[in-house]
Structure formats: structure tokens, C-alpha cells
Design an enzyme around this catalytic site. Structure first.
Site, PDB file in Angstrom:
ATOM      1  N   ASN A  19       0.650  -7.225   4.460  1.00 42.05           N
ATOM      2  CA  ASN A  19       1.060  -5.256   3.947  1.00 42.05           C
ATOM      3  C   ASN A  19       2.018  -5.461   2.974  1.00 42.05           C
ATOM      4  OD1 ASN A  19       0.726  -2.508   3.430  1.00 42.05           O
ATOM      5  ND2 ASN A  19       1.353  -1.708   5.606  1.00 42.05           N
ATOM      6  N   TRP A  20       2.409  -5.194   2.178  1.00 41.49           N
ATOM      7  CA  TRP A  20       3.089  -4.273   1.029  1.00 41.49           C
ATOM      8  C   TRP A  20       4.145  -3.524   0.653  1.00 41.49           C
ATOM      9  CZ3 TRP A  20       1.701  -7.259  -4.185  1.00 41.49           C
ATOM     10  CH2 TRP A  20       1.079  -8.693  -4.135  1.00 41.49           C
ATOM     11  N   HIS A  73      -2.673   3.151   9.690  1.00 42.20           N
ATOM     12  CA  HIS A  73      -1.264   2.840   9.763  1.00 42.20           C
ATOM     13  C   HIS A  73      -0.286   3.763  10.354  1.00 42.20           C
ATOM     14  CE1 HIS A  73       2.492   0.644   8.812  1.00 42.20           C
ATOM     15  NE2 HIS A  73       1.651  -0.490   8.902  1.00 42.20           N
ATOM     16  N   SER A  84       7.762  -6.402  12.748  1.00 38.60           N
ATOM     17  CA  SER A  84       8.742  -7.341  12.842  1.00 38.60           C
ATOM     18  C   SER A  84       8.502  -8.625  12.692  1.00 38.60           C
ATOM     19  CB  SER A  84       9.803  -6.871  13.450  1.00 38.60           C
ATOM     20  OG  SER A  84      10.004  -5.877  13.402  1.00 38.60           O
ATOM     21  N   GLY A  96       7.157  -6.148   6.267  1.00 38.95           N
ATOM     22  CA  GLY A  96       8.666  -7.038   4.775  1.00 38.95           C
ATOM     23  C   GLY A  96       8.378  -8.110   4.623  1.00 38.95           C
TER      24      GLY A  96
HETATM   25  C1  PEP Z   1       3.431  -3.053   8.794  1.00 40.47           C
HETATM   26  O1  PEP Z   1       3.511  -3.203   7.811  1.00 40.47           O
HETATM   27  O2  PEP Z   1       2.403  -3.230   9.162  1.00 40.47           O
HETATM   28  C2  PEP Z   1       4.095  -3.985   9.361  1.00 40.47           C
HETATM   29  C3  PEP Z   1       4.652  -3.938  10.464  1.00 40.47           C
HETATM   30  O3  PEP Z   1       5.835  -3.922   9.237  1.00 40.47           O
HETATM   31  P1  PEP Z   1       6.927  -4.867   9.521  1.00 40.47           P
HETATM   32  O4  PEP Z   1       6.320  -6.458   9.565  1.00 40.47           O
HETATM   33  O5  PEP Z   1       7.724  -4.783   8.205  1.00 40.47           O
HETATM   34  O6  PEP Z   1       7.682  -4.530  10.441  1.00 40.47           O
END
Ligand code: PEP
Length: 257
Positions: A9-10, A95, A213, A235
């Protein structure tokens, strides 16, 4: 056996040049021997450009959001029909950033899921609790409520097309990771909720991911659980080397299960 899937997911990143650079690298990476599905979800403004680059590859494309209406006076929105016309296969729905910043309700999310299914899109449905809810010991009941609301009026056939992602809000973009054991507990509860709403076969067939994360140095703790079918990666999906390492972790455990 459920096939593992890693979804990037950008969010509202990166710039166009970096986005193109990333997908050219992904395109040139040999996915042929991989047993996992890989999907990228670029911002809607870049969907066509990214799809053109990836068109002869096995990499799947998802949108990050859609409205539930097919067409009409809804300035700024993207419809499921438009995504289908572009051949976008998947769409993230619910989301936590959409719930938090754009005030999407459980009811909106249920409408979006039904509409996405109507147009042949695979909904990637996100659920997860905030820190306060977890600290009060209410994470399971909160997530159960979100799953029940998402599944409202869906039949078994519809449910089996879904992908769910358990994404505790406190772990998204914060560097705090929900342990594999805790995520697995919630995901087991999600499967039980699907079973109660539909059938054992739906609960066995639906892919349920962890997100929050995810990095190459923590994801083994999640993907080792048979119940966890992959990751929704924010990320770290913007970094080619990291994303590939995460895909490889899923591919390795796929061979073991
Ligand atoms: C997300 O965008 O769904 C996500 C889990 O972001 P991150 O991996 O950056 O926590």
C-alpha cells in the site's frame, strides 16, 4: 491451501519518477518461481501508468479506495466501474486512514465491499483497533464488530472472494509491531467470526493478512503462523529491497506449510 499474498500500500506516495523506478525494478525481478501473490496499490492518479509498466507480469494491481456508487455527481471520487474498466483487480476498503481522516463508517465500508464485488473487484478489507481499545482489553470485540459489519448481507460466495487485513491502528506507520502471537489470536477470532456468519469453508478459504509496520526484520514473527496468509505493507513496500525480502519470507514459509 491458501496462497500467501503480499500487498504493498503506497498510500499518497511516492513521486511519479520514484514510483516508475520502483515498478521497473519489480518488473525485472523474477517472480516466476514464487509461490506467493504480489500486489501493489499505487495512488489512483498513477494506476494507468503503473499498470502499463506491469502489464506482462504476474504482479497484481489494487486501488487504495473507491466510492460505492457506480457513477454520478461525486466530485473527486473513483467508481468501481471505472476500476473494473481499467482492469484493476483489487481494492483496499476501510483502511484505518480512510476511517480516521475521511470519516468512513462501518456502513460505508459494507456498501463499498458489496459494490466492489458487484464489479468483480477483490475487496481487501481492513479492520483493527486503536491503542486505547487494546489497552482496555477490548481489541477482540472491537475487531469482531468491524468484521460482522463488513460481512453484513454477504453470502458465502461473496465472502470467499474477500481478503481481510488485520491492521491494529497503533501499529500502522508507527514502528510499533503487534506480535505474531497477538495478531494470530485476533486472526483466529476473525476466522471464527466468518465461520459463524457463513461456513467453515468460507472461514478456511478467506485469506487474512497482518499489517502494521511490517519490515523484513519482523515479519517472520507473523508469517510463520499458518493462519496469517501474508502482509499488507505500507512504508516498507516503497523500498524495493525491503519489499522483495518480505515477499521472500512469505515464499519461504509457503514451502514449509
Ligand atoms: C498500511 O498502510 O496499511 C500499513 C500497515 O502501513 P505501515 O506498514 O507503514 O505501517
Amino acid at each position: 491451501m491458501r496462497k500467501k499474498i503480499i500487498i504493498g500500500n503506497w498510500k499518497m506516495n511516492p513521486g511519479l519518477t520514484d514510483a516508475q523506478d520502483l515498478v521497473f525494478k519489480l518488473k525485472n525481478y523474477a517472480f516466476k518461481n514464487k509461490q506467493v501473490d504480489v500486489c501493489v496499490c499505487p495512488p489512483s492518479a498513477y494506476l494507468v501508468t503503473i499498470m502499463n509498466i506491469l502489464k506482462d507480469t504476474s504482479i497484481l494491481i489494487g486501488a487504495q479506495n473507491m466510492f460505492y456508487k457506480e457513477e454520478g455527481a461525486f466530485t473527486g471520487e473513483t467508481s468501481p466501474k471505472m476500476l473494473r474498466d481499467l482492469n484493476v483487480g483489487m481494492v483496499i476498503i476501510g483502511h484505518s486512514e480512510r476511517r480516521q481522516f475521511f470519516h468512513e463508517t462501518d456502513q460505508d465500508i459494507n456498501l463499498k465491499i458489496k459494490s466492489a464485488l458487484k464489479f468483480g473487484l477483490v475487496p481487501i478489507v481492513c479492520v483493527g483497533e486503536d491503542l486505547q481499545t487494546r489497552e482496555k482489553g477490548n481489541a477482540e470485540s472491537w475487531v469482531k464488530g468491524q468484521v460482522e459489519a463488513a460481512l453484513k448481507d454477504l453470502n458465502q460466495n461473496d465472502i470467499e472472494k474477500l481478503i481481510l487485513a488485520y491492521e491494529p491502528i497503533w501499529a500502522i506507520g508507527t514502528g510499533k509491531v503487534c506480535s505474531g502471537e497477538d495478531a494470530n489470536k485476533i486472526i483466529e477470532m476473525i476466522r471464527a467470526t466468518i465461520k459463524a456468519h457463513s461456513s467453515e469453508s468460507s472461514s478456511n478459504n478467506v485469506r487474512i493478512l497482518y499489517g502494521g509496520s511490517v519490515k523484513s526484520d519482523n515479519f517472520n514473527d507473523h508469517i510463520k503462523f499458518e493462519n496469517i496468509d501474508g502482509g499488507l505493507v505500507g512504508g516498507a513496500s516503497l523500498n524495493f529491497e525491503e519489499f522483495i525480502k518480505i515477499i521472500n519470507l512469505a515464499n519461504n514459509v509457503h514451502a514449509l506449510h
